[in-house]
Design a protein around this motif. Structure first.
Motif, short mmCIF file in Angstrom:
data_model
loop_
_atom_site.label_atom_id
_atom_site.label_comp_id
_atom_site.label_asym_id
_atom_site.label_seq_id
_atom_site.Cartn_x
_atom_site.Cartn_y
_atom_site.Cartn_z
N GLY A 16 0.82 -1.22 0.00
CA GLY A 16 0.00 0.00 0.00
C GLY A 16 0.85 1.26 0.00
O GLY A 16 0.53 2.24 -0.68
N HIS A 33 -8.28 7.91 -4.21
CA HIS A 33 -8.50 7.05 -3.05
C HIS A 33 -7.60 7.54 -1.91
O HIS A 33 -6.53 8.09 -2.15
CB HIS A 33 -8.16 5.59 -3.35
CG HIS A 33 -8.93 5.01 -4.49
ND1 HIS A 33 -10.28 4.74 -4.43
CD2 HIS A 33 -8.55 4.67 -5.74
CE1 HIS A 33 -10.69 4.25 -5.58
NE2 HIS A 33 -9.66 4.20 -6.41
N GLN A 37 -7.40 3.45 1.71
CA GLN A 37 -7.96 2.65 0.61
C GLN A 37 -6.87 1.98 -0.22
O GLN A 37 -7.05 0.86 -0.70
CB GLN A 37 -8.86 3.53 -0.27
CG GLN A 37 -10.16 3.91 0.42
CD GLN A 37 -10.93 4.97 -0.34
OE1 GLN A 37 -10.36 5.92 -0.88
NE2 GLN A 37 -12.25 4.80 -0.38
N ASP A 38 -5.72 2.65 -0.38
CA ASP A 38 -4.58 2.01 -1.05
C ASP A 38 -4.16 0.75 -0.28
O ASP A 38 -3.90 -0.29 -0.88
CB ASP A 38 -3.38 2.97 -1.14
CG ASP A 38 -3.60 4.14 -2.09
OD1 ASP A 38 -4.55 4.10 -2.91
OD2 ASP A 38 -2.80 5.10 -2.00
N HIS A 41 -6.74 -1.98 -0.78
CA HIS A 41 -6.59 -2.55 -2.12
C HIS A 41 -5.40 -3.50 -2.15
O HIS A 41 -5.49 -4.61 -2.72
CB HIS A 41 -6.42 -1.43 -3.15
CG HIS A 41 -6.26 -1.90 -4.55
ND1 HIS A 41 -7.22 -2.66 -5.20
CD2 HIS A 41 -5.24 -1.76 -5.43
CE1 HIS A 41 -6.80 -2.95 -6.42
NE2 HIS A 41 -5.60 -2.42 -6.58
N ALA A 42 -4.31 -3.11 -1.54
CA ALA A 42 -3.13 -3.99 -1.45
C ALA A 42 -3.49 -5.29 -0.74
O ALA A 42 -3.12 -6.38 -1.21
CB ALA A 42 -1.99 -3.26 -0.73
N ARG A 44 -6.41 -6.71 -0.51
CA ARG A 44 -7.28 -7.52 -1.37
C ARG A 44 -6.47 -8.28 -2.42
O ARG A 44 -6.67 -9.47 -2.64
CB ARG A 44 -8.33 -6.64 -2.07
CG ARG A 44 -9.60 -6.42 -1.28
CD ARG A 44 -10.70 -5.79 -2.11
NE ARG A 44 -10.32 -4.52 -2.73
CZ ARG A 44 -10.30 -3.34 -2.11
NH1 ARG A 44 -10.65 -3.26 -0.85
NH2 ARG A 44 -9.94 -2.26 -2.74
N MET A 45 -5.53 -7.56 -3.09
CA MET A 45 -4.72 -8.22 -4.11
C MET A 45 -3.89 -9.34 -3.50
O MET A 45 -3.76 -10.42 -4.10
CB MET A 45 -3.82 -7.20 -4.82
CG MET A 45 -4.57 -6.20 -5.68
SD MET A 45 -3.49 -5.13 -6.67
CE MET A 45 -2.54 -4.28 -5.43
N ASP A 72 -2.06 -6.56 -13.18
CA ASP A 72 -2.92 -5.52 -12.62
C ASP A 72 -2.10 -4.33 -12.11
O ASP A 72 -2.58 -3.20 -12.12
CB ASP A 72 -3.76 -6.12 -11.49
CG ASP A 72 -4.77 -5.15 -10.94
OD1 ASP A 72 -5.69 -4.78 -11.67
OD2 ASP A 72 -4.63 -4.75 -9.76
N ASP A 132 -10.98 4.27 -13.53
CA ASP A 132 -11.37 5.09 -12.36
C ASP A 132 -10.76 6.48 -12.39
O ASP A 132 -11.39 7.45 -11.96
CB ASP A 132 -10.94 4.40 -11.06
CG ASP A 132 -11.72 3.12 -10.78
OD1 ASP A 132 -12.80 2.93 -11.39
OD2 ASP A 132 -11.25 2.32 -9.95
#
Length: 147
Positions: A16, A33, A37-38, A41-42, A44-45, A72, A132
């Motif tokens: 992140g 974001h 949120q970064d 997202h990290a 989640r990946m 991605d 986005d």
């Protein structure tokens, strides 16, 4: 010595932070974001099993998130750029797949040169209405040469 390894849950903070560093230090990149949120997202990946890291003695220098043939994300910390970290991550992905594709922004001319140097070819450009950030982008593809 830099080691390539699969990211673990506890690596989300480093991944992140690398994402946030790129956004914060790239003038044309809008921050859409929060840093939290970064980080999410990290995480989640990493949870999807997509993330490989370049790790130097516990210091994460860069990462790649790859979902099958689609890259991605590929980011390297500012301090490690130009030292082969991105190349090592990309070549690892190329060794694992006969075909790869990725998007990069049209403003990111450094990334375009990097990918083209590694055998990627441009297949499509868009005006950015489907991403986005709303920035014009380019789809690249790489195919392993048949020998």
């Amino acid at each position: 010595m830099t080691l390539l390894r699969v990211a673990r849950d506890m690596d989300a903070g480093a991944v992140g932070a690398i994402l946030s560093e790129f956004i914060d230090t790239t003038p044309w990149m809008p921050r859409i974001h929060t840093r939290a949120q970064d980080l999410a997202h990290a995480a989640r990946m990493i949870g999807f099993g997509w993330v490989s890291l370049a790790d130097h003695q516990g210091d994460v220098l860069g990462f790649m998130a790859r979902n099958g043939e689609e890259i991605d994300a590929l980011y390297v910390t500012q301090k490690a750029r130009g030292q082969g970290v991105g190349t090592a991550l990309l070549q690892h992905a190329q060794a694992m797949s006969p075909r790869l594709e990725l998007w990069t922004f049209q403003e990111n001319t450094g990334a375009q040169r990097f990918y083209e140097r590694h055998g990627f070819t441009e297949t499509r450009r868009t005006d950015g209405t489907d991403n986005d950030e709303g920035l014009p982008d380019i789809l690249y593809e790489w195919l392993r040469e048949k020998t």
